[in-house]
Design a protein around this motif. Structure first.
Motif, PDB file in Angstrom:
ATOM      1  N   PHE A   1     -97.813 -21.061  36.792  1.00 53.02           N
ATOM      2  CA  PHE A   1     -96.798 -20.096  36.339  1.00 53.02           C
ATOM      3  C   PHE A   1     -95.385 -20.670  36.468  1.00 53.02           C
TER       4      PHE A   1
ATOM      5  N   ARG B   1     -98.048 -12.929  35.748  1.00 52.30           N
ATOM      6  CA  ARG B   1     -97.036 -13.915  35.355  1.00 52.30           C
ATOM      7  C   ARG B   1     -95.722 -13.257  34.924  1.00 52.30           C
TER       8      ARG B   1
ATOM      9  N   GLU C   1     -87.644 -16.322  29.271  1.00 49.10           N
ATOM     10  CA  GLU C   1     -88.920 -17.011  29.380  1.00 49.10           C
ATOM     11  C   GLU C   1     -88.930 -18.262  28.499  1.00 49.10           C
TER      12      GLU C   1
ATOM     13  N   ARG D   1     -94.281 -24.380  27.913  1.00 49.33           N
ATOM     14  CA  ARG D   1     -95.068 -24.072  29.108  1.00 49.33           C
ATOM     15  C   ARG D   1     -96.241 -25.020  29.281  1.00 49.33           C
TER      16      ARG D   1
ATOM     17  N   MET E   1    -102.150 -13.671  33.044  1.00 52.66           N
ATOM     18  CA  MET E   1    -101.712 -15.059  32.853  1.00 52.66           C
ATOM     19  C   MET E   1    -100.986 -15.227  31.522  1.00 52.66           C
TER      20      MET E   1
END
Lengths: 137, 113
Positions: free
Chosen positions: A19, A114, A130, A136, B18
């Motif tokens: 994460f 998350r 984000e 990511r 997630m």
């Protein structure tokens, strides 16, 4: 951003690492004692952690003790405070209130979501938004 | 809701936590399936040695590890074991341990098929 993940369980450690790795450099501590050592070493190297994700139930030194020691070190040496997010499955009021009283900034209960974690980081001004999905990976 | 009414493996809820990232789920699953057998062995040894304080910490750890992958029955059983660790008789704890191990085995079957 420099992040310390303090967690004694491997599954939780992996989850937090995945994460948080898009947001900066990750270091791990597997117990409270090792967390304090890494925290102090980082200060001594003039490269302190910006964020510490701290579990509570760990062998020997628990998260509450570690948090108090962190805040006491910062006060004693006049250091800027690291942002501390408790990451724990202990959700009773005495643990939550105790952690805030000892100086944590946020408290996220496991299993960690998350989006919730990132939202807390945004509230603390650690991330603007984000990262894109591609970043990511 | 009783433990048996919970899903054994709620993969979709875990995946949602997630951010829908399958790659993260897979990596976390691999660590979970590798690490839990060692923790269960350690927990069994601690229960046999009546070292309840450390056993409680392992049960606590298993509760959240299971929660991460959506192993809801297993997580609930680990939570019950943790909660009853300080006061329950050995036979009850051994029964809960057996149930925890069975639930883990079921989760492994579901997660790998």
């Amino acid at each position: 951003m420099k992040i310390l993940i303090v967690e004694d369980d491997e599954t939780n450690r992996k989850l937090l690492e995945r994460f948080l790795s898009p947001f900066g450099e990750i270091r791990h501590a597997h117990c409270g004692q090792s967390a304090l050592e890494r925290f102090k070493e980082a200060h001594q190297a003039d490269s302190p952690f910006d964020l510490i994700c701290l579990d509570i139930m760990m062998p020997e030194l628990d998260g509450h003790t570690v948090l108090k020691a962190i805040r006491s070190y910062e006060t004693e040496f006049g250091k800027e405070g690291a942002k501390v997010i408790m990451t724990t499955s202990l959700d009773d009021s005495s643990n939550v209130l105790g952690a805030f009283k000892s100086g944590c900034e946020a408290y996220v209960v496991k299993p960690i979501d998350r989006q919730t974690l990132i939202h807390e980081m945004q509230k603390l001004g650690l991330v603007a938004g984000e990262p894109a999905l591609a970043e990511r990976r | 809701m009783t433990t048996d009414q919970l899903p054994a493996l709620n993969r979709s809820a875990a995946l949602e936590r997630m951010g829908g990232d399958e790659e993260i789920y897979q990596e976390v699953w691999e660590v979970f399936s590798d690490d839990v057998p060692t923790q269960l062995e350690e927990l069994k040894r601690l229960l046999q040695a009546n070292e309840r304080q450390t056993a409680e910490r392992i049960a606590h750890s298993l509760k959240s590890a299971a929660g991460n992958v959506g192993a809801e029955q297993m997580s609930r059983t680990a939570a019950e074991l943790e909660k009853r660790m300080s006061s329950a008789p050995n036979e009850d704890l051994n029964g809960l341990f057996d149930s925890l191990k069975q639930k883990f085995e079921e989760v492994l079957r579901l997660g790998t098929c």
